[in-house]
Design an enzyme around this catalytic site. Structure first.
Site, PDB file in Angstrom:
ATOM      1  N   LYS A  30       1.066  -1.050   0.227  1.00  0.00           N
ATOM      2  CA  LYS A  30       0.066  -0.371  -0.426  1.00  0.00           C
ATOM      3  C   LYS A  30       0.848   1.528   0.014  1.00  0.00           C
ATOM      4  CE  LYS A  30      -4.560   1.107   0.363  1.00  0.00           C
ATOM      5  NZ  LYS A  30      -5.162   0.379  -0.441  1.00  0.00           N
ATOM      6  N   ASP A  47      -5.532  -3.300   1.921  1.00  0.00           N
ATOM      7  CA  ASP A  47      -6.002  -2.166   2.611  1.00  0.00           C
ATOM      8  C   ASP A  47      -5.296  -2.512   3.950  1.00  0.00           C
ATOM      9  OD1 ASP A  47      -8.745  -0.557   2.599  1.00  0.00           O
ATOM     10  OD2 ASP A  47      -8.993  -2.289   4.247  1.00  0.00           O
ATOM     11  N   PHE A  53      32.511  28.283 -11.432  1.00  0.00           N
ATOM     12  CA  PHE A  53      32.429  27.222 -12.489  1.00  0.00           C
ATOM     13  C   PHE A  53      32.974  27.347 -13.910  1.00  0.00           C
ATOM     14  CE2 PHE A  53      30.485  24.154 -15.559  1.00  0.00           C
ATOM     15  CZ  PHE A  53      30.942  22.959 -15.690  1.00  0.00           C
ATOM     16  N   ARG A  96      29.834  32.421  -9.276  1.00  0.00           N
ATOM     17  CA  ARG A  96      27.723  32.454  -9.514  1.00  0.00           C
ATOM     18  C   ARG A  96      26.979  32.283  -8.425  1.00  0.00           C
ATOM     19  NH1 ARG A  96      27.569  26.569 -11.416  1.00  0.00           N
ATOM     20  NH2 ARG A  96      28.737  25.547 -10.281  1.00  0.00           N
ATOM     21  N   ASN A 114      21.242  21.000  -9.702  1.00  0.00           N
ATOM     22  CA  ASN A 114      21.472  22.168 -10.374  1.00  0.00           C
ATOM     23  C   ASN A 114      20.440  23.305 -10.448  1.00  0.00           C
ATOM     24  OD1 ASN A 114      22.961  24.791 -10.394  1.00  0.00           O
ATOM     25  ND2 ASN A 114      24.598  23.632 -11.342  1.00  0.00           N
ATOM     26  N   HIS A 147      19.257  26.447 -11.798  1.00  0.00           N
ATOM     27  CA  HIS A 147      20.180  28.224 -12.402  1.00  0.00           C
ATOM     28  C   HIS A 147      20.085  28.932 -11.988  1.00  0.00           C
ATOM     29  CE1 HIS A 147      22.287  24.364 -13.977  1.00  0.00           C
ATOM     30  NE2 HIS A 147      21.625  23.746 -14.542  1.00  0.00           N
TER      31      HIS A 147
END
Length: 290
Positions: free
Chosen positions: A12, A58, A157, A174, A244, A246
């Site tokens: 379930k 159930d 980067f 950045r 990431n 951005h």
């Protein structure tokens, strides 16, 4: 050539249960999403439709509600109770996996003090726990999802591979943002202070993210996993999934304006997805299905 039944399970999924603990000094809300998956010798069921070995899904749902009546506590303990119950009480079930997500609610501040019974959903991330039990051994994996974090500087980067299709510009400054999806495996299933362990691991993830001067999201991922293992001796393996999120610098030159690294477009897709595992070199074997 013969055709045979392969690995299978049933259960379930996503039973939503909310428990309110009505303490005199203030109520507490525990909001869970519980998924159960059971496996055993279900060959007859698949080949002939015989259900004599099947515990209805159930019934699994009802078991979750009944166990919540006795209290939830730490979600790792709740998942362990359920998994052990399904395997130990049913001879046809050889393995149970229970995954629990806990959604955070915090009491409102009213007139400078915590409200007695009023809450808001907080943004501290969703706590998770996955327990697998095979009748002899239990594996416990704790974690967190949807923990969104951002560094407005301290990330670079550059120096990456270039080919004829590369258009991305190198940057020495950045915005780095991600929605942390982390899980960590415990060496043992017993005698662990789950609440303390979770709080320590979560804090380690955040501190490593904030304190790492990142030259790649991979570097940040390793730093986060390493910090958890350093601060949590009961943890033997950390898995991280870091999309990431951005943030691209907007070109304002068409409007006669400069942009000194202040105005960004937050793009939701496509996005880079960084995944990795950090573990102790002597870590015991994991649950094969993890």
């Amino acid at each position: 050539m013969s055709i045979v039944l392969g690995a299978n399970q049933y259960g379930k999924a996503e039973t939503r249960v909310v428990r309110v603990d009505r303490d005199a000094d203030g109520h507490r809300v525990t909001d869970l999403n519980v998924s159960v998956a059971l496996s055993g010798d279900m060959t007859d069921t698949h080949l002939t439709g015989a259900n004599d070995k099947v515990l209805p899904t159930d019934t699994q749902k009802n078991t979750v509600y009944a166990f919540a009546r006795d209290g939830v506590g730490e979600i790792e303990d709740f998942a362990l109770r359920l998994a052990r119950h399904f395997v130990d009480s049913q001879p046809t079930i050889g393995r149970a996996r229970v995954r629990v997500e806990r959604y955070p609610w915090a009491r409102l501040e009213l007139a400078g003090r915590p409200a007695h019974h009023s809450f808001s959903r907080s943004g501290e991330g969703t706590r998770t726990a996955t327990v697998t039990y095979d009748g002899q051994r239990a594996w416990v994996v704790s974690g967190i999802t949807d923990l969104t974090v951002l560094n407005s500087t301290g990330s670079e980067f550059w120096g990456y591979v270039r080919d004829p299709f590369t258009t991305l510009r190198e940057t020495r400054d950045r915005v780095l943002a991600t929605a942390v999806d982390a899980s960590w495996r415990h060496e043992a299933a017993d005698d662990v202070d789950w609440g303390k362990s979770y709080a320590t691991a979560r804090r380690a993830l955040l501190e490593a993210f904030g304190e790492t001067h990142s030259r790649s999201l991979q570097q940040t991922l390793y730093a986060m996993g390493e910090r958890v293992l350093t601060n949590c001796p009961e943890v033997v393996e950390v898995r991280l999934r870091l999309p990431n999120k951005h943030h691209f610098l907007v070109d304002l030159a068409p409007f006669g304006l400069d942009n000194p690294n202040e105005v960004f477009h937050a793009a939701d897709r496509p996005y880079g997805l960084i995944e990795g595992t950090v573990l102790r070199d002597d870590a015991p074997p994991a649950d094969p299905a993890w």
